[in-house]
Design a protein around this motif. Structure first.
Motif, short mmCIF file in Angstrom:
data_model
loop_
_atom_site.label_atom_id
_atom_site.label_comp_id
_atom_site.label_asym_id
_atom_site.label_seq_id
_atom_site.Cartn_x
_atom_site.Cartn_y
_atom_site.Cartn_z
N UNK A 51 0.85 -1.19 0.00
CA UNK A 51 0.00 0.00 0.00
C UNK A 51 0.89 1.24 0.00
N UNK A 52 0.30 2.36 -0.25
CA UNK A 52 1.06 3.60 -0.31
C UNK A 52 1.51 3.88 -1.75
N UNK A 53 2.10 5.04 -1.92
CA UNK A 53 2.56 5.45 -3.24
C UNK A 53 3.89 4.77 -3.57
N UNK A 54 4.04 4.40 -4.83
CA UNK A 54 5.29 3.81 -5.29
C UNK A 54 6.35 4.91 -5.33
N UNK A 55 7.54 4.63 -4.77
CA UNK A 55 8.60 5.65 -4.80
C UNK A 55 8.98 6.03 -6.23
N UNK A 56 9.44 7.25 -6.39
CA UNK A 56 9.83 7.74 -7.70
C UNK A 56 11.16 7.18 -8.17
N UNK A 57 11.54 7.53 -9.38
CA UNK A 57 12.74 6.97 -9.98
C UNK A 57 14.02 7.40 -9.28
N UNK A 58 13.97 8.45 -8.48
CA UNK A 58 15.17 8.88 -7.76
C UNK A 58 15.44 8.03 -6.52
N UNK A 59 14.44 7.30 -6.06
CA UNK A 59 14.59 6.41 -4.90
C UNK A 59 14.65 4.96 -5.40
N UNK A 60 15.82 4.59 -5.91
CA UNK A 60 15.97 3.27 -6.52
C UNK A 60 15.72 2.14 -5.51
N UNK A 61 16.32 2.25 -4.34
CA UNK A 61 16.17 1.20 -3.32
C UNK A 61 14.70 1.08 -2.90
N UNK A 62 14.06 2.21 -2.66
CA UNK A 62 12.64 2.20 -2.29
C UNK A 62 11.77 1.58 -3.37
N UNK A 63 12.10 1.87 -4.63
CA UNK A 63 11.35 1.31 -5.75
C UNK A 63 11.49 -0.21 -5.79
N UNK A 64 12.72 -0.71 -5.62
CA UNK A 64 12.92 -2.16 -5.62
C UNK A 64 12.19 -2.83 -4.45
N UNK A 65 12.23 -2.20 -3.29
CA UNK A 65 11.53 -2.75 -2.13
C UNK A 65 10.03 -2.79 -2.39
N UNK A 66 9.50 -1.70 -2.91
CA UNK A 66 8.06 -1.61 -3.19
C UNK A 66 7.66 -2.69 -4.20
#
Length: 89
Positions: free
Chosen positions: A43-58
């Motif tokens: 749930x929550x918003x998918x991190x943007x392209x500048x947050x690579x680690x957050x995007x992979x985790x999401x």
């Protein structure tokens, strides 16, 4: 507590005691399973392209969508056990 909840809690302690740090893909799998087991579907918003680690985790967490919390707890415990035994891929 149910048996799987007890195993999951023990696995959370055991993972902190591993002698070798798991690889990044295994850490990502552990993270996703933990989040699915404790919070359910992503749930929550998918991190943007500048947050690579957050995007992979999401994305890793999102890949488990529909997995029950008990199934995620079981898979987490099994993965930690295989890491302890040195049999994880």
């Amino acid at each position: 507590m149910t048996d799987i909840t007890t195993q999951f809690a023990q696995a959370q302690e055991d993972v902190k005691q591993l002698t070798e740090r798991p690889g990044n893909l295994t850490l990502l799998r552990l993270y996703a399973l933990f989040k699915q087991a404790t919070e359910g579907d992503v749930h929550g918003d998918k991190p943007g392209f500048t947050d690579i680690v957050g995007k992979y985790k999401y994305d890793a967490w999102g890949a488990l969508k529909g997995t029950t919390q008990d199934a995620a707890k079981q898979q987490y415990a099994e993965l930690v056990e295989s890491l302890k035994n040195g049999t994880a891929a």
